[in-house]
Enzyme design. Structure first.
Site, PDB file in Angstrom:
ATOM      1  N   CYS A 102       0.833  -1.202   0.000  1.00  0.00           N
ATOM      2  CA  CYS A 102       0.000   0.000   0.000  1.00  0.00           C
ATOM      3  C   CYS A 102       0.870   1.256   0.000  1.00  0.00           C
ATOM      4  CB  CYS A 102      -0.963  -0.074   1.181  1.00  0.00           C
ATOM      5  SG  CYS A 102      -2.308   1.115   1.194  1.00  0.00           S
ATOM      6  N   ALA A 103       0.726   2.116   0.989  1.00  0.00           N
ATOM      7  CA  ALA A 103       1.531   3.344   1.079  1.00  0.00           C
ATOM      8  C   ALA A 103       2.848   3.130   1.822  1.00  0.00           C
ATOM      9  CB  ALA A 103       0.718   4.444   1.762  1.00  0.00           C
TER      10      ALA A 103
END
Length: 182
Positions: A102-103
């Protein structure tokens, strides 16, 4: 026994944190969850997770892999935590696996371990950052040497299964996957 660190930051993506921890444990891997502080972790959607330890207690431990769950603001907390940044650098120097979903690749970027690597992440998560020495793809999963990255919550199960395969082999991955009735 294979040993993996999963740092848990306030505001992490619970689906990623729980899926990775659960599947690696099913594979017989020792998973150590470490909060960045001594409080229970309140994930992005309110799930409370109680880590086994805090990050400062594992700074001298070498793990076979470190897996960073994403989510916001969790990924920013991983990026900004000095103890974790030092751990990531030490593990990269030892050629141990580093994985982020994800991030969370922004924490790997901050640690300076992505130079010349091909990675993936949540769409837009790295837009404002200097990626001049990194190739960014839209792949669901990207493995480049000892760096493993994945797109987001929807890829968490495939990400975790890929980590199992890297650490324990294809037969263990297939064994865990069969038990999931996929």
């Amino acid at each position: 026994m294979t040993k993996v660190l999963v740092p848990l930051a306030q505001g992490c993506e619970e689906l990623e944190a729980v899926t990775v921890t659960d599947l690696l444990t099913r594979a017989g891997i020792e998973v150590v969850t470490a909060g960045l502080d001594s409080e229970p972790v309140v994930a992005a959607r309110g799930l409370k997770i109680i880590p086994q330890t805090i990050i400062n207690n594992v700074t001298d431990t070498l793990f076979d892999m470190i897996v960073l769950p994403g989510g916001l603001p969790g990924a920013n907390h991983l990026r900004d935590n000095d103890a974790l940044q030092n751990i990531l650098k030490k593990h990269a120097e030892n050629n141990n696996y580093l994985a982020a979903i994800c991030a969370a690749p922004k924490a790997l970027l901050q640690a300076g371990v992505l130079e010349g690597k091909t990675i993936t992440c949540y769409p837009g998560a790295l837009n404002s950052l200097d990626l001049s020495n990194i190739k960014l793809t839209e792949s669901a999963l990207q493995i480049d040497g000892k760096i493993v990255t994945s797109r987001g919550p929807g890829t968490a199960m495939d990400f975790a299964l890929a980590l199992i395969e890297l650490l324990e082999g294809t037969s263990k991955k297939e064994e865990v996957e069969k038990g999931l009735v996929r």
